[in-house]
Design a protein around this motif. Structure first.
Motif, PDB file in Angstrom:
ATOM      1  N   THR A 122       1.732   6.486   6.447  1.00 21.62           N
ATOM      2  CA  THR A 122       2.435   7.027   5.269  1.00 21.62           C
ATOM      3  C   THR A 122       1.570   6.870   4.015  1.00 21.62           C
ATOM      4  O   THR A 122       1.409   7.808   3.203  1.00 21.62           O
ATOM      5  CB  THR A 122       3.759   6.272   5.082  1.00 21.62           C
ATOM      6  N   ALA A 123       1.013   5.683   3.913  1.00 24.10           N
ATOM      7  CA  ALA A 123       0.188   5.412   2.735  1.00 24.10           C
ATOM      8  C   ALA A 123      -1.018   6.365   2.685  1.00 24.10           C
ATOM      9  O   ALA A 123      -1.333   6.929   1.613  1.00 24.10           O
ATOM     10  CB  ALA A 123      -0.288   3.959   2.772  1.00 24.10           C
ATOM     11  N   PRO A 151       5.927   9.187   8.149  1.00 24.30           N
ATOM     12  CA  PRO A 151       5.223   9.500   6.878  1.00 24.30           C
ATOM     13  C   PRO A 151       5.833  10.758   6.243  1.00 24.30           C
ATOM     14  O   PRO A 151       5.867  11.797   6.896  1.00 24.30           O
ATOM     15  CB  PRO A 151       3.784   9.722   7.324  1.00 24.30           C
ATOM     16  N   ARG A 210      -5.616  -0.979   8.192  1.00 26.15           N
ATOM     17  CA  ARG A 210      -4.342  -1.579   8.631  1.00 26.15           C
ATOM     18  C   ARG A 210      -3.906  -1.010   9.984  1.00 26.15           C
ATOM     19  O   ARG A 210      -3.495  -1.726  10.899  1.00 26.15           O
ATOM     20  CB  ARG A 210      -3.232  -1.304   7.600  1.00 26.15           C
ATOM     21  N   ASP A 253      -7.418   3.094  -1.258  1.00 28.91           N
ATOM     22  CA  ASP A 253      -6.176   2.732  -0.550  1.00 28.91           C
ATOM     23  C   ASP A 253      -6.117   3.389   0.826  1.00 28.91           C
ATOM     24  O   ASP A 253      -5.584   2.809   1.783  1.00 28.91           O
ATOM     25  CB  ASP A 253      -4.958   3.161  -1.376  1.00 28.91           C
ATOM     26  N   LEU A 300      -1.322   9.300   4.060  1.00 27.34           N
ATOM     27  CA  LEU A 300      -0.896  10.670   3.773  1.00 27.34           C
ATOM     28  C   LEU A 300      -0.620  10.886   2.292  1.00 27.34           C
ATOM     29  O   LEU A 300      -1.101  11.831   1.655  1.00 27.34           O
ATOM     30  CB  LEU A 300       0.359  10.960   4.598  1.00 27.34           C
ATOM     31  N   MET A 301       0.121   9.938   1.743  1.00 25.43           N
ATOM     32  CA  MET A 301       0.526  10.117   0.341  1.00 25.43           C
ATOM     33  C   MET A 301      -0.654   9.961  -0.617  1.00 25.43           C
ATOM     34  O   MET A 301      -0.785  10.708  -1.594  1.00 25.43           O
ATOM     35  CB  MET A 301       1.652   9.139   0.015  1.00 25.43           C
ATOM     36  N   ASN A 302      -1.509   9.017  -0.309  1.00 30.99           N
ATOM     37  CA  ASN A 302      -2.700   8.855  -1.149  1.00 30.99           C
ATOM     38  C   ASN A 302      -3.571  10.097  -1.087  1.00 30.99           C
ATOM     39  O   ASN A 302      -4.076  10.568  -2.127  1.00 30.99           O
ATOM     40  CB  ASN A 302      -3.507   7.640  -0.698  1.00 30.99           C
ATOM     41  N   HIS A 340       6.445   1.896  14.445  1.00 27.65           N
ATOM     42  CA  HIS A 340       6.833   1.400  13.124  1.00 27.65           C
ATOM     43  C   HIS A 340       5.644   0.788  12.385  1.00 27.65           C
ATOM     44  O   HIS A 340       5.443   1.043  11.193  1.00 27.65           O
ATOM     45  CB  HIS A 340       7.932   0.351  13.278  1.00 27.65           C
ATOM     46  N   ARG A 384       3.157   3.482  11.394  1.00 23.59           N
ATOM     47  CA  ARG A 384       3.679   4.474  10.450  1.00 23.59           C
ATOM     48  C   ARG A 384       3.443   4.064   8.989  1.00 23.59           C
ATOM     49  O   ARG A 384       3.235   4.913   8.130  1.00 23.59           O
ATOM     50  CB  ARG A 384       5.173   4.642  10.706  1.00 23.59           C
ATOM     51  N   GLN A 385       3.528   2.772   8.722  1.00 28.64           N
ATOM     52  CA  GLN A 385       3.362   2.332   7.329  1.00 28.64           C
ATOM     53  C   GLN A 385       1.993   2.733   6.779  1.00 28.64           C
ATOM     54  O   GLN A 385       1.943   3.458   5.773  1.00 28.64           O
ATOM     55  CB  GLN A 385       3.556   0.808   7.230  1.00 28.64           C
ATOM     56  N   PRO A 386       0.895   2.291   7.421  1.00 32.30           N
ATOM     57  CA  PRO A 386      -0.407   2.711   6.879  1.00 32.30           C
ATOM     58  C   PRO A 386      -0.585   4.225   6.898  1.00 32.30           C
ATOM     59  O   PRO A 386      -1.187   4.793   5.968  1.00 32.30           O
ATOM     60  CB  PRO A 386      -1.409   2.019   7.792  1.00 32.30           C
ATOM     61  N   LEU A 441       1.311   9.115  -5.900  1.00 37.99           N
ATOM     62  CA  LEU A 441       1.735  10.486  -5.619  1.00 37.99           C
ATOM     63  C   LEU A 441       2.730  10.974  -6.673  1.00 37.99           C
ATOM     64  O   LEU A 441       2.655  12.116  -7.167  1.00 37.99           O
ATOM     65  CB  LEU A 441       2.366  10.549  -4.232  1.00 37.99           C
ATOM     66  N   ALA A 459       0.868   3.926  -2.940  1.00 39.67           N
ATOM     67  CA  ALA A 459       0.610   5.335  -2.622  1.00 39.67           C
ATOM     68  C   ALA A 459       1.705   6.220  -3.191  1.00 39.67           C
ATOM     69  O   ALA A 459       1.435   7.298  -3.736  1.00 39.67           O
ATOM     70  CB  ALA A 459       0.515   5.497  -1.108  1.00 39.67           C
ATOM     71  N   ASP A 490      -8.092   1.300   3.039  1.00 43.30           N
ATOM     72  CA  ASP A 490      -7.305   0.083   3.377  1.00 43.30           C
ATOM     73  C   ASP A 490      -6.278   0.375   4.462  1.00 43.30           C
ATOM     74  O   ASP A 490      -6.151  -0.355   5.450  1.00 43.30           O
ATOM     75  CB  ASP A 490      -6.558  -0.419   2.127  1.00 43.30           C
ATOM     76  N   ALA A 491      -5.511   1.420   4.227  1.00 44.24           N
ATOM     77  CA  ALA A 491      -4.427   1.761   5.149  1.00 44.24           C
ATOM     78  C   ALA A 491      -4.972   2.069   6.532  1.00 44.24           C
ATOM     79  O   ALA A 491      -4.371   1.681   7.559  1.00 44.24           O
ATOM     80  CB  ALA A 491      -3.644   2.954   4.600  1.00 44.24           C
ATOM     81  N   ILE A 510       0.832  -1.212   0.000  1.00 48.88           N
ATOM     82  CA  ILE A 510       0.000   0.000   0.000  1.00 48.88           C
ATOM     83  C   ILE A 510       0.857   1.249   0.000  1.00 48.88           C
ATOM     84  O   ILE A 510       0.492   2.273  -0.600  1.00 48.88           O
ATOM     85  CB  ILE A 510      -1.017   0.035   1.176  1.00 48.88           C
ATOM     86  N   VAL A 511       2.032   1.126   0.662  1.00 47.33           N
ATOM     87  CA  VAL A 511       2.939   2.281   0.661  1.00 47.33           C
ATOM     88  C   VAL A 511       3.504   2.478  -0.737  1.00 47.33           C
ATOM     89  O   VAL A 511       3.541   3.595  -1.266  1.00 47.33           O
ATOM     90  CB  VAL A 511       4.058   2.090   1.691  1.00 47.33           C
TER      91      VAL A 511
END
Lengths: 202, 758
Positions: free
Chosen positions: B538-539, A106, B574, B567, B541-543, B531, B534-536, A23, A19, B570-571, A15-16
């Motif tokens: 990050t996703a 993030p 997560r 997404d 935020l970026m999405n 940790h 943070r992954q979801p 982006l 994304a 989804d995140a 998913i990262v």
């Protein structure tokens, strides 16, 4: 301008990765996404301007391993690291090994874009340098063996007389070789000649 | 006995002479009354036998030693038989003073007259001359008497012609044996002077045959016929390599009457060489001794034979036997002549032997030796003990010197009797006679006096502690008091300042370590959560960014925006999952429940915290309810809660004057099957504390706190199915309460979870 730079995203978290891809695309970057380092390493070398967005923590090969492998291969793409946490020793090592940037997730869009802008600049500089090197090589390849020897000695600052002595010939012959070589290399001064040869050596 | 030898040569003539003198008829005439007497005797035997008449005839006089001893021995033999009625008479044939003829006639007349009407049943004839006399007068004087004789030397031929009714003993003269022994004792001897003079002339013929062919060749010189003076003159000058054999020497000078033993004495006195003899009576006169005849042995044997005959045995049926000689010596002479007793015959008899001091005082000597040995042993033991004691004393002194502790010997009133004070535990060294309170600070003296009052003999020492403030800081001491016997008290004072300081430092270090590890644990925990979240994040935020970009651009790509939003959803899920998973992680930690005595749990926790309480000078008290039911819980976890609360209390009192630092733990049974434990302090209290956030993670009011303690405590209590809360303490400070369900109730059995932790 962003379209010039192809961004290779390597992150084990789909998913990262997705994304990031989204982006990057929305910002006009052509992006290729890999969820494992191996998949990226199998891809043939991209000849154009490129940049690698590399996740630090991954199962199997981690980011630092991938960086090492790319350096060994001489891959000309700058590397930007992405990490879940601010792992100072890992960041320090990554930077020492030539990473361009180390971003913490993030990650903010501006930071990412700024890093990619620097990566683009670096990639371009690298590409230019490679071009000029290639050009010098192409010109040098026109010279005969003797002309090449003369040019090398001229670049070291020797006089014709000295060169003749070094090569066991006469000054007049040296002058002829030198004239031809300058013409082939498309330079009109000793300074330009030296600069050209220095480019190659760098 | 010697008379035998002396008289014998002349007996034969006399015998013959007298034989012709008495007509046979005289003997027959005398026989009638004897026959009558015998008849009377035999008829009397039918009812009661008349006493028997025994006559013993000795040579010489009654005063002769041999006669006296022999006669006594004969009588003893008769006395041994009480059933025999015997009339015993002794008669003497006085041939020593008179001629044989005169003596025998006198004796014959005497017996004839004396024994008129008394028949003689048995005659004992001592020595050969007497035997001769008896045989000669037998028909007249002893017609029906049995005759028992003894003779010396060669067998008497007259015995054979005597016929029936005669028996007796024949003894060897012992000349040869004595000489042989003397030669063995003195092997260097070259000459032997033999003194053999009888009353009526030389005795040489008697001795000579016995000394013929001796095994050791020596020259024999017989001395006889000499006057006593001449004899002594001769003996005085005998050579050194000679010996003297004194057979006998009767004086030959008229008017100078000496018994033969007396002559022997004179001879032995002047003799420069040893003199040997042949009769027992000579032993003691100065002679060495020899193989001698013993009158006692002879007498008892003669008596025994007589008794046999009186018992009815016929004399002729008793064989004539010999009598052994006795090796007999004068011990004084043995010593005088340096004769080795080892060379003397076995069974030798020693006369005049002075019993040695050992023999005489043996018992006393043994006792004395025993006493002395005992005394020596005692002395040795005492010496050993003393050296041991000295060793022990030296060792004790060394130990005492090496011990850094101060030791005091006191009486029960606290007065010093003795002291060992190597350092300066007290302000001045105690002088015997001074009192505890004169030397020690007041509270120290009080502590020791209390110890004295408490201490009992046989129990372990009473231990108390006290502190003394010094310019260089507070010094801590430990006083051990133990009864030392005799109503005395031994107090040992040890400086434990260093130990106390080390304990305090260690405690602080431990506290610090606990805090740091709590922080580290917390850090690691948050890092792992961070940790994963943070992954979801990050996703998301970026999405979101890319969606915004798409939407703001010309001709938005809706499909892209939709994918991005999907997404994001989804995140988000997560992230939620991560949190959920971590909660599950804690949820799995279930409390191991057991039935616990909550008061025990409290006591143990207080014990663990005691050092810290003491260091902080906290006056601590426990008010534990009695008869509490057991609670359901985990001992260690509940103790952790208690320690946390006590630690919080102590920390809350750090800013408070030490004199007013007070803490208490109490337990009580609440309604609803719960036991309540309360920890109160007199600290800064809950002023300005957010009581809502007090138990949440990372909330702290302390500069060094982590904010974890109360949060974890509440989680533990919650997991037990109880409650933890705080209230202001009456009179300042705070009180924290928590409840634990009673074991076996619904609240205690239900599976409570540590849900409050994350």
């Amino acid at each position: 301008m962003n379209a010039e730079l192809r961004v290779f995203v390597i992150d084990d978290e789909p998913i990262v990765a997705r994304a990031l891809e989204r982006l990057l695309r929305s910002n006009g970057f052509p992006a290729e996404v890999f969820t494992s380092p191996a998949a990226f390493l199998e891809r043939p070398l991209y000849e154009g301007l490129g940049c690698v967005l590399l996740d630090l923590r991954m199962p199997g090969l981690d980011g630092l391993d991938v960086q090492q492998i790319l350096a060994q291969r001489g891959t000309p793409h700058p590397i930007v690291f992405l990490s879940g946490e601010g792992d100072v020793p890992s960041a320090a090592r990554a930077m020492r090994e030539g990473a361009l940037d180390f971003l913490v997730k993030p990650v903010d869009e501006e930071d990412l874009l700024a890093a990619l802008a620097r990566a683009g600049a670096r990639a371009r500089a690298l590409a230019e340098r490679r071009d000029s090197e290639r050009r010098v090589e192409e010109r040098l390849s026109r010279l005969t063996k003797r002309e090449r020897e003369v040019v090398e000695l001229v670049a070291r600052g020797l006089l014709n007389k000295q060169i003749a002595y070094e090569l066991g010939t006469v000054e007049k012959t040296v002058k002829v070789h030198r004239g031809r070589a300058m013409k082939k290399l498309e330079v009109d001064s000793v300074a330009a000649l030296v600069r050209l040869l220095a480019t190659r050596e760098a | 006995m010697l008379w035998t030898e002396t008289i014998l040569p002349r007996v034969e003539g006399e015998t013959r002479a007298s034989a012709g003198r008495f007509p046979v008829g005289g003997g027959v005439a005398a026989r009638a009354p004897i026959c009558l007497a015998l008849w009377l005797a035999s008829s009397a035997t039918a009812q009661e036998r008349p006493p028997r008449t025994v006559v013993s005839v000795h040579p010489g006089t009654a005063v002769f030693t041999d006669n006296r001893e022999r006669d006594a021995a004969i009588r003893t033999a008769f006395l041994a038989r009480a059933d025999l009625r015997v009339d015993y008479f002794a008669e003497y044939l006085e041939v020593d003073r008179f001629s044989w003829k005169q003596a025998s006639l006198a004796l014959r007349d005497s017996i004839r007259r004396k024994y008129q009407g008394r028949p003689i049943d048995l005659v004992i004839a001592n020595t050969t001359p007497v035997f001769r006399f008896v045989l000669q007068e037998r028909s007249e004087l002893f017609p029906d008497a049995a005759i028992v004789f003894f003779g010396v030397g060669r067998p008497d031929p007259s015995v054979r012609s005597a016929g029936a009714g005669v028996t007796g003993l024949e003894t060897d003269a012992g000349y040869r044996d004595t000489v042989a022994l003397a030669l063995k004792l003195h092997p260097e001897t070259e000459r032997i002077f033999v003194l053999a003079e009888g009353l009526q002339g030389s005795f040489r013929e008697m001795v000579e045959p016995a000394l013929r062919d001796l095994p050791h060749p020596v020259e024999l010189t017989y001395i006889d016929q000499l006057s006593i003076d001449d004899l002594l003159q001769s003996i005085r000058v005998v050579p050194a390599s000679s010996l003297v054999l004194y057979v006998q020497y009767m004086q030959t000078e008229p008017g100078r009457l000496l018994y033969q033993q007396e002559v022997a004495r004179l001879v032995a006195e002047v003799s420069p060489v040893p003199v040997y003899g042949v009769t027992e009576s000579q032993v003691g006169s100065g002679i060495v001794g020899g193989l001698v005849r013993s009158p006692e042995i002879l007498g008892s044997r003669l008596g025994e034979i007589a008794v046999e005959i009186l018992d009815g045995k016929r004399a002729q049926d008793i064989p004539i036997a010999g009598v052994p000689l006795v090796p007999m010596f004068d011990w004084r002479q043995i010593e005088r002549w340096n004769i080795s007793p080892a060379l003397l015959p076995e069974g030798s008899v020693f006369r005049f032997r002075e019993p040695s001091a050992w023999e005489r005082y043996r018992r006393y000597i043994l006792i004395a030796i025993a006493v002395f040995a005992l005394q020596s042993l005692t002395i040795a033991a005492l010496l050993f003990q003393r050296s041991r004691r000295r060793e022990t004393e030296a060792r004790n002194a060394a130990i005492l010197k090496a011990i850094p502790d101060r030791m005091f010997l006191l009486n029960r009133d606290g007065v010093f009797l003795d002291a060992h004070a190597p350092g300066s535990a007290v302000e001045s060294a105690p002088v015997p006679g001074s009192h505890l309170r004169d030397i020690f600070p007041a509270d120290a003296a009080a502590a020791i006096e209390e110890g004295i009052a408490r201490s009992k003999s046989g129990e372990s020492p009473d231990v108390s502690e006290y502190s003394v403030d010094r310019p260089d800081g507070t010094h801590h001491f430990e006083a051990r008091v133990v009864p030392a016997g005799g109503g005395h008290i031994l107090a040992i004072v040890r400086d434990i300042t260093a130990r106390r300081r080390a304990e305090t430092a260690l405690h602080h270090a431990e506290g610090e370590l606990r805090r740091v590890s709590r922080l580290a644990l917390l850090g690691e925990f948050t890092a792992s959560i961070a940790h994963e979240v943070r992954q979801p994040l990050t996703a998301i935020l970026m999405n979101a960014r890319s969606c915004l970009k798409r939407l703001s651009g010309e001709g938005p790509d809706i499909t892209e925006v939709e994918a991005g939003l999907a997404d994001i959803v989804d995140a988000s899920r997560r992230a939620e999952e991560v949190i959920q998973r971590n909660r599950e992680l804690f949820r799995n930690q279930r409390v191991e429940k057991a039935a616990l005595d909550i008061n025990d749990v409290v006591r143990e926790a207080v014990e663990l915290a005691s050092t810290r309480l003491r260091d902080q000078h906290v006056q601590f008290a426990m008010a534990l309810a009695r008869d509490l039911p057991p609670v359901s819980g985990d001992r260690v976890e509940l103790q952790q809660v208690l320690l946390n609360l006590i630690a919080n209390g102590i920390e809350a009192m750090e800013a408070v004057d030490p004199a007013s630092r007070r803490a208490q733990v109490s337990t009580l049974l609440e309604d609803g099957g719960m036991v309540r434990v309360s920890v109160s302090d007199s600290g800064v209290g809950l002023e300005g504390v957010d009581r809502q956030r007090l138990f949440t993670l990372a909330y702290t009011t302390k500069p060094t706190g982590t904010g974890v303690g109360l949060s974890i405590s509440r989680s533990i209590v919650a997991a037990h199915g109880g409650r933890l809360w705080a209230e202001p303490n009456e009179g300042g400070g705070a009180v924290f309460h928590f409840t634990v369900p009673v074991y076996g109730t619904a609240a205690g059995d239900e599976e409570a979870e540590l849900s409050a932790r994350v």
